[in-house]
Design an enzyme around this catalytic site. Sequence first.
Site, short mmCIF file in Angstrom:
data_model
loop_
_atom_site.label_atom_id
_atom_site.label_comp_id
_atom_site.label_asym_id
_atom_site.label_seq_id
_atom_site.Cartn_x
_atom_site.Cartn_y
_atom_site.Cartn_z
N ASP A 262 5.95 -36.76 19.23
CA ASP A 262 4.56 -37.08 18.89
C ASP A 262 3.62 -36.68 20.02
OD1 ASP A 262 2.89 -38.68 16.92
OD2 ASP A 262 2.45 -39.82 18.74
N GLU B 249 5.09 -31.82 18.09
CA GLU B 249 3.82 -31.98 17.39
C GLU B 249 2.74 -31.68 18.43
OE1 GLU B 249 0.60 -34.90 15.36
OE2 GLU B 249 1.61 -35.36 17.23
#
Length: 560
Positions: free
Chosen positions: A218, A284
């Site tokens: 993330d 990401e």
Amino acid sequence: MTSIDTRPALVHAPSGTDGEWWRHAVIYQVYPRSFADGSGDGIGDLPGITSRLPHLAELGVDAVWLSPFYRSPQADAGYDVADYRDVDPLFGTLDDFDALLLRAHDLGLRVIVDLVPNHTSDEHAWFQAAMAAGPGSPERERYLFREGQGETGELPPNNWESIFGGPAWTRVADGQWYLHLFDSRQPDLNWEHPEVRAEFEDVLRFWLDRGVDGFRIDVAHGMVKEPGLPDWDGHVSMIEGSDEPVAGNGNQGPMFDQDGVHEIYRAWNRVLAEYAGDRALVAEAWVEPLSRLARYVRPDEMQQAFNFAFLATLWDAPALRAVIEASYLTADSVGAPTTWVLSNHDVVRHASRLGLPVAGSRPNGIGHGDEQPDEELGLRRARAATLLMLGLPGSAYLYQGEELGLPDHTALPDELRQDPAFFRTGGAERGRDGCRVPLPWAADEPGFGFSPTGVTWLPQPASWASYALDAQRGVSGSTYETYCLALAVRRDEHLGTGGLAWADSYGDDVIAFENRDVLVVANLGSEPVGLPAGATVLASSTPVSGGILPGDATVWLRRP
Ligand code: GLC
């Protein structure tokens, strides 16, 4: 009818090997709270996911990525982690996770889990300790606490803003401020601190020991900040010829994509290498241009990075052709696979985006009172976009429900919204709840079969009855059967490890290419296009007959 008269220009050569699963895998994103509810409380959970894994095996994907299910107060739907080594009771237990993993592996599905290293929850033991210990303490060193500016420190330490809106700093009772690039309940960690680095290597090992096949990282471009945390001059690079920023959601400035972040991934690459088998890290990272993204997938860093440049491109053949070509050039330059993605839990689903007046544009959510997408046109184009994507070599990501053709819930009442972005922007951004609505499994059951009680944490639009899995399964030409067929052909024809050579003679509105023995033709315009005589249709997004491909449609062909 047009025939192919130019020699295809090879953009990407076939890799010829099926080794390293992540180079060609189709990976299905499960958003746990909205996939399937086993307990009946209206929120999806791990036992619910396990019970539905056969659906994913039948669909024909290779792997599953699970969004966070860790202990969390759910201030950002689990992207605020209070304990990285435990399952939140909302979703089940560690035993439930082990059972899920075992079942998935039995079905031949790999499993990657989400790691959220940029920030913790404010309920994480470290942040609680930092708050208790006070200014100047070693406990505060693990986060980014600073004195404020102004005579009494009443102003934030710099001008950074939260991605969710509002200032990126919150002041605590003793006068110090802490940084949070997202919600105030998601304090940023200090990645210059050796304990932070050691902790996350240990968390990786915790899940690797349990048998996971990889991690989705993330905010992978966010952990390291420019030294001194300087003010941001606010300069935003825009996509050429548009008023959209190149990196979505405001991901630009001295808090993102710093060179120092790569050392972290080199260390994690070494951690994965301690384990037998074939494991993968996927970034990401909302960075642009693609050459910056390629730095995250150099041979000693991560294996994959989400290709958001593809997702962010409008429904426009020349623009898509350009991004496809650039994706191969940059990924090939570092020996990494390209990835493809059209939808996820942070963006309006592609079936809705492609039905907007500017097809493919990306509002942060759509609500009642907003201009509504054309649902039928959006779905038609979404299917065409998916077939274009799945025809491309590389690895592809699917977001739960897109195999049903689901649109966003575009008329959610504001009082039901939960995304912190909605609240932090005072409602100016509707936020991401519309793409997170619980899945419809059965047309005639309460809650469309999402939960045994019929309860769903967000309401499902009534029109979703026709999208339910049981309304589409076995129905030839349904979105679900189209996905199944495309995934089967993709596997049988080894398209994931194939090559890409443009087939140029179809005109500006068409993207046509050859991947191994398959000719993919995507017509993004409105004029029908003639197809090669005698070709066999292997898959199509819309029925194709008489050698003619209508507008907003994609076909996979085998030449005679
Ligand atoms: C990522 C996640 C998003 C989350 C944010 C903060 O962008 O995909 O859902 O809100 O990070 O963790």
